[in-house]
Design an enzyme around this catalytic site. Structure first.
Site, PDB file in Angstrom:
ATOM      1  CE  LYS A  41      11.457 -26.897  -9.788  1.00 24.37           C
ATOM      2  NZ  LYS A  41      10.140 -26.880  -9.122  1.00 24.37           N
ATOM      3  CG  ASN A  42      10.945 -24.162  -6.635  1.00 22.65           C
ATOM      4  OD1 ASN A  42      10.480 -24.556  -7.703  1.00 22.65           O
ATOM      5  ND2 ASN A  42      11.258 -24.988  -5.649  1.00 22.65           N
ATOM      6  CB  CYS A  50       2.587 -34.338  -7.634  1.00 24.64           C
ATOM      7  SG  CYS A  50       3.443 -33.821  -6.157  1.00 24.64           S
ATOM      8  NE  ARG A  57       2.942 -30.078  -3.558  1.00 30.09           N
ATOM      9  CZ  ARG A  57       3.892 -29.997  -4.496  1.00 30.09           C
ATOM     10  NH1 ARG A  57       4.218 -31.065  -5.170  1.00 30.09           N
ATOM     11  NH2 ARG A  57       4.474 -28.844  -4.760  1.00 30.09           N
ATOM     12  CG  ASP A  78      12.312 -28.687  -2.635  1.00 31.62           C
ATOM     13  OD1 ASP A  78      12.100 -27.567  -3.129  1.00 31.62           O
ATOM     14  OD2 ASP A  78      11.388 -29.465  -2.332  1.00 31.62           O
ATOM     15  NE  ARG A 122       7.646 -30.976 -13.501  1.00 30.73           N
ATOM     16  CZ  ARG A 122       6.546 -30.994 -12.743  1.00 30.73           C
ATOM     17  NH1 ARG A 122       5.968 -32.121 -12.444  1.00 30.73           N
ATOM     18  NH2 ARG A 122       6.026 -29.884 -12.302  1.00 30.73           N
TER      19      ARG A 122
HETATM   20  C1  EPZ Z   1       6.905 -25.116  -3.166  1.00 30.43           C
HETATM   21  O1  EPZ Z   1       5.785 -25.968  -3.378  1.00 30.43           O
HETATM   22  C2  EPZ Z   1       8.002 -25.628  -4.074  1.00 30.43           C
HETATM   23  N1  EPZ Z   1       7.569 -25.537  -5.466  1.00 30.43           N
HETATM   24  C3  EPZ Z   1       8.339 -27.084  -3.711  1.00 30.43           C
HETATM   25  O2  EPZ Z   1       9.428 -27.490  -4.542  1.00 30.43           O
HETATM   26  C4  EPZ Z   1       8.787 -27.117  -2.257  1.00 30.43           C
HETATM   27  O3  EPZ Z   1       9.055 -28.463  -1.896  1.00 30.43           O
HETATM   28  C5  EPZ Z   1       7.674 -26.551  -1.367  1.00 30.43           C
HETATM   29  O4  EPZ Z   1       7.354 -25.202  -1.803  1.00 30.43           O
HETATM   30  C6  EPZ Z   1       8.066 -26.495   0.097  1.00 30.43           C
HETATM   31  O5  EPZ Z   1       9.229 -25.726   0.248  1.00 30.43           O
HETATM   32  C7  EPZ Z   1       7.615 -24.332  -6.087  1.00 30.43           C
HETATM   33  O6  EPZ Z   1       8.011 -23.328  -5.504  1.00 30.43           O
HETATM   34  C8  EPZ Z   1       7.171 -24.305  -7.519  1.00 30.43           C
HETATM   35  P1  EPZ Z   1       3.777 -25.474   0.016  1.00 30.43           P
HETATM   36  P2  EPZ Z   1       4.336 -25.564  -2.764  1.00 30.43           P
HETATM   37  O7  EPZ Z   1       2.507 -24.823  -0.374  1.00 30.43           O
HETATM   38  O8  EPZ Z   1       4.186 -24.083  -2.775  1.00 30.43           O
HETATM   39  C9  EPZ Z   1       0.464 -27.833   2.440  1.00 30.43           C
HETATM   40  C10 EPZ Z   1      10.571 -28.865  -6.023  1.00 30.43           C
HETATM   41  O9  EPZ Z   1      11.054 -30.005  -5.919  1.00 30.43           O
HETATM   42  N2  EPZ Z   1      -0.518 -26.925   1.819  1.00 30.43           N
HETATM   43  O10 EPZ Z   1       4.795 -24.693   0.779  1.00 30.43           O
HETATM   44  O11 EPZ Z   1       3.311 -26.371  -3.446  1.00 30.43           O
HETATM   45  C11 EPZ Z   1       1.100 -28.790   1.431  1.00 30.43           C
HETATM   46  O12 EPZ Z   1       0.265 -29.932   1.258  1.00 30.43           O
HETATM   47  C12 EPZ Z   1       9.202 -28.576  -5.457  1.00 30.43           C
HETATM   48  O13 EPZ Z   1      11.147 -27.881  -6.590  1.00 30.43           O
HETATM   49  C13 EPZ Z   1      -1.842 -26.982   2.255  1.00 30.43           C
HETATM   50  O14 EPZ Z   1      -2.196 -27.784   3.134  1.00 30.43           O
HETATM   51  O15 EPZ Z   1       4.507 -26.078  -1.269  1.00 30.43           O
HETATM   52  C14 EPZ Z   1       2.408 -29.131   2.089  1.00 30.43           C
HETATM   53  O16 EPZ Z   1       2.193 -30.162   3.028  1.00 30.43           O
HETATM   54  C15 EPZ Z   1       8.582 -29.800  -4.810  1.00 30.43           C
HETATM   55  N3  EPZ Z   1      -2.755 -26.143   1.707  1.00 30.43           N
HETATM   56  C16 EPZ Z   1       2.792 -27.848   2.834  1.00 30.43           C
HETATM   57  O17 EPZ Z   1       1.594 -27.063   2.893  1.00 30.43           O
HETATM   58  C17 EPZ Z   1      -2.407 -25.233   0.733  1.00 30.43           C
HETATM   59  O18 EPZ Z   1      -3.289 -24.467   0.288  1.00 30.43           O
HETATM   60  C18 EPZ Z   1       3.849 -27.011   2.141  1.00 30.43           C
HETATM   61  O19 EPZ Z   1       3.416 -26.817   0.810  1.00 30.43           O
HETATM   62  C19 EPZ Z   1      -1.067 -25.196   0.304  1.00 30.43           C
HETATM   63  C20 EPZ Z   1      -0.129 -26.041   0.861  1.00 30.43           C
END
Ligand code: EPZ
Length: 418
Positions: free
Chosen positions: A22-23, A116, A121, A304, A397
């Site tokens: 998915k990701n 969420c 996020r 995850d 999802r």
């Molecule tokens: C991706 O989410 C995945 N989703 C998530 O999988 C996964 O848990 C996550 O990466 C971490 O590995 C998809 O790929 C669609 P991040 P993403 O930006 O990109 C902070 C699942 O269950 N952050 O790496 O949204 C954020 O708050 C899902 O399949 C900022 O502060 O995660 C978090 O604490 C859940 N500012 C950390 O970074 C930003 O602009 C990591 O988030 C962006 C992120």
């Protein structure tokens, strides 16, 4: 809304094929916005989130056709630059269209994705990165508006490792003028997979999979035909299911190299893990050893997989400590596991201490997010009696026919209309 009904006490046995990731699929499908012409994607999982991103791309004007696990997308007819709230609210990852739309037509208007269950996020790193390339970003009425006369390469540093921000910035910088450096970039396999697709399209990218990615802009990209990589989190979920039920399951069509942290922790818990090419056999032991787990950006232990491992540790011998360092609220499954008899205490907001108990007892429980749903089903597999997991739309999802795959492994798992 559907619910999943699980009879506990069965050892899982047999083979299960892992679906496409998915990701990885979400950003790769979105990257089709960067080219005019037919892109073809194979091994695309049949998931609600994939349906959502296809609807969004069609709404933008792309032609999208699906034939089994093959998806064709032709963005030649993309004429809109706005991704509406109604579509974005269904799935946060829709924000990934911001970069490609900006790169394609120098303007984009995308609804701000809400938070969420697992956290706020934010997308500040996405927006700051685009400003670094020369975009003007304004936020109003719940929308992000981005436009740029020109996109010029720059040296960008991410304060926090972010998968989505790294992906969005890669897809923006590939058509910028000059060189862009992404420092403190995410190193997940899904980043490398996206970079491989962009390179096949004609992009110039070096260092994907490391913390510094160098992108030299090009003037145009060409359509591709690619295969989506296997889903390492789905694979990990079945590996944990085999280990915690004392089963003997072989997962096929996966990529063991993407699962070092998962394999390491499963072996420490006492399971036998045999890697053979694109297959992994996991044989559960009668006694599950407790573990200490800290989630980290890849190649650290994946956030995850935290909820799934916690389900297993509820019946381990001894005490396990989980430290969730990626998201601020990713212990929602804890209260539901406690209702099933688990002995878990929380401290400091991101530490869960799990004392192993002899056995869980079944209970009606409620899913709250994608991976928490999976962990509750796993808990049901080992609980005494019948566990009913409601609100499984979360599950749909990110898992393709999870209950059918568990049934094929001998698990008593069925779906009912709620
Ligand atoms: C991706 O989410 C995945 N989703 C998530 O999988 C996964 O848990 C996550 O990466 C971490 O590995 C998809 O790929 C669609 P991040 P993403 O930006 O990109 C902070 C699942 O269950 N952050 O790496 O949204 C954020 O708050 C899902 O399949 C900022 O502060 O995660 C978090 O604490 C859940 N500012 C950390 O970074 C930003 O602009 C990591 O988030 C962006 C992120």
């Amino acid at each position: 809304m559907d619910r999943i009904v699980v009879e506990g006490g069965r050892r899982l046995k047999g083979n299960v094929r892992i679906s496409g990731s998915k990701n990885a699929a979400l950003p790769v499908l979105v990257s089709s916005l960067l080219v005019d012409g037919e892109c073809v994607f194979h091994n695309v999982p049949d998931l609600v989130d994939i349906k959502s991103i296809k609807l969004l791309l069609e709404d933008l004007g792309a032609r999208v056709e699906t034939n089994g696990d093959t998806v064709m997308i032709d963005a030649s007819t993309v004429h809109k630059f706005e991704a509406s709230y109604d579509l974005v609210r269904k799935m946060r990852a829709s924000i990934l269209v911001l970069g490609p739309l900006l790169a394609r037509q120098k303007k984009a208007r995308v609804s701000l994705p809400g938070g969420c269950a697992i956290g706020a996020r934010p997308i500040n790193l996405h927006l700051k990165g685009m400003e670094n390339l020369g975009a003007t970003i304004t936020l109003e009425h719940g929308y992000v508006e981005a436009h740029a006369d020109a996109l010029v390469g720059n040296d960008i540093y991410f304060d926090v490792v972010s998968v989505g921000a790294t992906e969005n910035m890669m897809m923006t910088a590939v058509l910028a003028t000059g060189v862009t450096l992404l420092r403190n970039a995410a190193r997940e396999p899904e980043i490398t997979a996206l970079a491989d697709v962009l390179i096949q399209m004609g992009a110039q990218i070096e260092g994907a999979g490391t913390s510094v990615i160098k992108i030299t802009g090009v003037t145009s990209l060409k359509p591709v035909e690619v295969q989506i990589i296997p889903d390492r989190i789905e694979a990990g979920t079945f590996m944990v299911a085999s280990a915690m039920t004392g089963g003997d399951v072989t997962i096929t069509d996966c990529t063991p190299d993407h699962m070092g942290g998962i394999i390491h922790k499963l072996k420490l818990s006492g399971a036998t893990v045999l890697v053979n090419g694109s297959s992994i056999q996991v044989i559960g032991s009668d006694e599950i050893k407790s573990l200490d787990i800290q989630t980290l950006p890849y190649p650290g232990f994946p956030t995850d997989m935290q909820a799934q491992f916690m389900a297993m540790m509820t019946v381990a011998k001894g005490t396990s400590v989980f430290r969730e360092t990626i998201f601020e609220n990713r212990f929602i499954h804890v209260s539901e596991l406690i209702r099933m008899g688990a002995d878990i205490s929380l401290s400091g907001g991101n530490v869960a201490t799990v004392k192993g108990v002899a056995r869980l007892s079944s209970a009606p429980v409620m899913a709250s997010d994608l991976r928490a749903s999976a962990s509750l089903i796993l808990a049901g597999l080992i609980a005494q009696g019948t566990t009913v997991v409601s609100r499984v739309y979360h599950l749909d999802r990110g898992y393709e026919s999870l209950e059918r795959k568990f049934e094929m492994l001998g698990g008593a798992v069925r779906r009912e209309k709620d």
